[in-house]
Scaffold this active site. Structure first.
Site, PDB file in Angstrom:
ATOM      1  N   LYS A 137      40.049  47.263  47.316  1.00 40.69           N
ATOM      2  CA  LYS A 137      41.053  46.640  46.438  1.00 40.69           C
ATOM      3  C   LYS A 137      42.447  46.927  47.005  1.00 40.69           C
ATOM      4  CE  LYS A 137      42.173  46.436  41.459  1.00 40.69           C
ATOM      5  NZ  LYS A 137      41.865  47.001  40.124  1.00 40.69           N
TER       6      LYS A 137
ATOM      7  N   SER B  61      40.848  43.613  36.404  1.00 35.48           N
ATOM      8  CA  SER B  61      41.740  43.262  37.480  1.00 35.48           C
ATOM      9  C   SER B  61      41.086  43.269  38.865  1.00 35.48           C
ATOM     10  CB  SER B  61      42.924  44.242  37.508  1.00 35.48           C
ATOM     11  OG  SER B  61      42.481  45.555  37.799  1.00 35.48           O
TER      12      SER B  61
ATOM     13  N   SER C 230      38.749  47.256  34.134  1.00 29.93           N
ATOM     14  CA  SER C 230      38.964  46.447  35.346  1.00 29.93           C
ATOM     15  C   SER C 230      37.880  46.530  36.406  1.00 29.93           C
ATOM     16  CB  SER C 230      40.299  46.824  35.993  1.00 29.93           C
ATOM     17  OG  SER C 230      41.368  46.279  35.262  1.00 29.93           O
TER      18      SER C 230
END
Lengths: 95, 496
Positions: free
Chosen positions: B78, B158, B182
């Site tokens: 990420k 997210s 998330s």
């Protein structure tokens, strides 16, 4: 509690975010929607309840008070938008 | 020949260590698959050269017998994680051009075990969002679409880019971060396993902070075994993060016995929320039956403050974000807006206005307000008191049960653009994931079935602090019973 344009302008200034007159109007509505919704917390009786400070039961670890890191000014400054003479450079603040 | 992009992490490990293929081969296969899947917008940056170098090193480790479970496995990271010399902007414009001079502890742990970085994945800006539509780099598209549909669906957020990458077979596994759901919610939307460990299990050092009392690193994978393997590599105490906890990391994979006889599974009545689709309620009942058939005992429990978790979260998280994001001022890194005779204050204000997206600004303003003089007690302190009550609910529940079973999200993936104009509707996505986040407890989402429209649905298991071994074991039982083997039909790239 709800916010008006003046309050939003004040918090935007505290947060150092420029908000135009147009944005101010819509931001007031958006923030009030959220604030109205979180208002439901007032139903909860929290008398005598301690505020959460840490979710894990751990003491803050301590270490010896000595320098263990540093000495790489170049690396620190490498991502600066403007660096001069080994320092971060900012717009002039003193007349 | 085995399709090198369709394996679980554990199968890839076994194949690598058994000499069936090399890390260079599977890394190359994934890099071509990534190039073919640019439609998904899952990656912000692909680190091809670095990946091939890391693969060569991994192959050498395998040859000389020093390989670990993660050695040679190509994974995606990420964007929120700082990776030395590589794009690390938490998908924000305000960090334009930022290339860290250091490596996050979690990624360092993975690289030390020989894992291979394919690149950095898209996400909601600063991890604020539940649909991956808040990225400066544009939305991520879910590889899954409803049956017969040609429109695009969100991958959740997210960690949406990470979820899309693993679901689309362009990365074997990926790191995510979970502040209020998330990792778990995108796992549910993309038919994956997503684990958020106990707060303190992973070091947050080098993770771009959103809400420091909630942020935790975790894996998104194709199986529970994969999650166990990757979690073990990521986790551990780190003196550089004073909130990481100094307890040994168990061998999570060894905990997957599949035996849950006598285990007590709590079912919280407050999670039967109004308007929950019938198919999710049905899946939840199905999950209860699966665990019962495996010998678990089902216990009704109550978590009375559940309905206050979301409003509590939307005070605490913005408060912490307004404080954490104060560092982006156009001085130390990233974007700076310049102009003639611009004062220092105006430089700050214009830089932050240009650099942050709408949702991030909204949360900074809310956070600034609830922390400001005169409102601190009414909002922030009140929320932290309710948070104590929420954590207390779980403590009381765990006197009666060992783990808790709930749905992961109140819906399947929704269409791109559907909720983007209504922040409150978007926040409700996290109704089942936020309470455990506030209490610092571990949670895992397991793909358990498909909606009537053909989109994945997940079930969530919540555990006790540092109870990841047990959580993973129960998850493996649920996984076997659900037998979720469906994959999204390929509509992107060539041969779609």
């Amino acid at each position: 509690m709800s916010v008006d344009k003046e309050t939003v302008a004040k918090i935007a200034n505290l947060a150092r975010i420029e908000v135009s007159e147009d944005e101010l109007e819509s931001t007031v509505g958006e923030l009030n929607n959220i604030l109205d919704w979180v208002e439901q917390l007032s139903e909860v009786d929290t008398d005598g309840v301690a505020a959460m400070t840490s979710v894990v039961a751990a003491d803050l670890p301590r270490r010896e008070d000595k320098v263990t890191d540093g000495g790489y000014r170049e690396a620190v400054l490498k991502n600066a938008p403007v660096a001069e003479h080994g320092f971060f450079a900012v717009p002039k603040v003193i007349e | 020949m085995t399709d090198l992009t369709k394996m679980t992490l554990s199968a890839a490990r076994d194949g690598l260590q058994g000499g069936d293929f090399t890390s260079a081969e599977i890394t190359e296969a994934h890099l071509s698959a990534i190039a073919d899947a640019s439609d998904l917008n899952a990656f912000i940056e692909v680190t091809s050269d670095q990946a091939m170098d890391m693969a060569a090193k991994a192959d050498a480790m395998i040859k000389d017998g020093s390989a670990k479970a993660m050695t040679g496995i190509p994974i995606a990271i990420k964007d929120l994680y700082c990776t030395k010399g590589v794009h690390s902007q938490s998908a924000s414009h305000i960090l334009d051009g930022f290339k860290p001079e250091y490596e996050s502890t979690v990624t360092s742990n993975l690289w030390a075990d020989g894992a291979v970085m394919l690149g950095k994945t898209n996400q909601d800006e600063f991890a604020m969002g539940s649909s991956n539509e808040n990225s400066y780099y544009g939305p991520v598209k879910n590889p899954w679409r409803a049956d017969g549909e040609t429109k695009d669906y969100v991958p959740g957020g997210s960690s949406g880019g990470s979820a899309a990458a693993v679901a689309a077979n362009i990365s074997i596994a990926a790191t995510g971060t979970d502040t209020g759901g998330s990792i778990r919610q995108p796992a549910s939307f993309a038919g994956l396993v997503g684990l958020k460990p106990t707060y303190g299990r992973c070091s947050r050092w080098g993770m771009i902070a959103f809400a420091s009392s909630l942020d935790q690193a975790g894996p998104l994978t194709r199986s529970v075994r994969d999650a166990a393997i990757m979690m073990e590599s990521m986790a551990g105490y780190d003196p550089k993060d004073s909130t990481s906890t100094n307890v040994p990391v168990p061998n999570y994979e060894a905990a997957l016995s599949g035996d849950i006889r006598g285990l007590k599974v709590g079912i919280p009545k407050e999670y039967r929320v109004d308007g929950m689709p019938g198919e999710i309620e049905k899946l939840w009942s199905q999950g209860i039956d699966w665990l019962k058939s495996a010998g678990a005992q089902i216990v009704d429990i109550s978590l009375p403050h559940t309905k206050y978790a979301l409003p509590t979260y939307y005070i605490v998280a913005p408060a912490e974000c307004s404080s954490n994001l104060a560092r982006y001022d156009g001085v130390k890194y990233g974007l700076r807006v310049t102009g003639d005779n611009l004062s220092l204050d105006d430089m700050y204000k214009k830089t932050r206005a240009a650099g942050f997206g709408d949702e991030v600004k909204r949360r900074i303003l809310i956070g600034t307000y609830v922390l400001s003089a005169g409102y601190y007690d009414a909002y922030y302190l009140k929320a932290q008191r309710v948070r104590t009550l929420i954590a207390g609910d779980f403590k009381a529940a765990y006197e009666k049960c060992d783990v808790i079973l709930t749905p992961t999200a109140p819906s399947a993936a929704f269409a791109l653009g559907d909720k983007v104009s209504d922040p409150l509707a978007m926040y409700l996505n996290d109704v089942f994931t936020v309470p455990a986040s506030l209490a610092g407890l571990p949670g895992i989402s397991i793909p358990a079935g498909l909606s009537a429209e053909g989109l994945p649905l997940g079930l969530q298991l919540l555990g006790q602090a540092f109870g990841e071994s047990e959580l993973l074991n129960v998850a493996s039982v649920l996984e076997s019973a659900a037998g979720f083997t469906q994959k999204p039909a390929k509509w992107w790239g060539e041969n779609s």
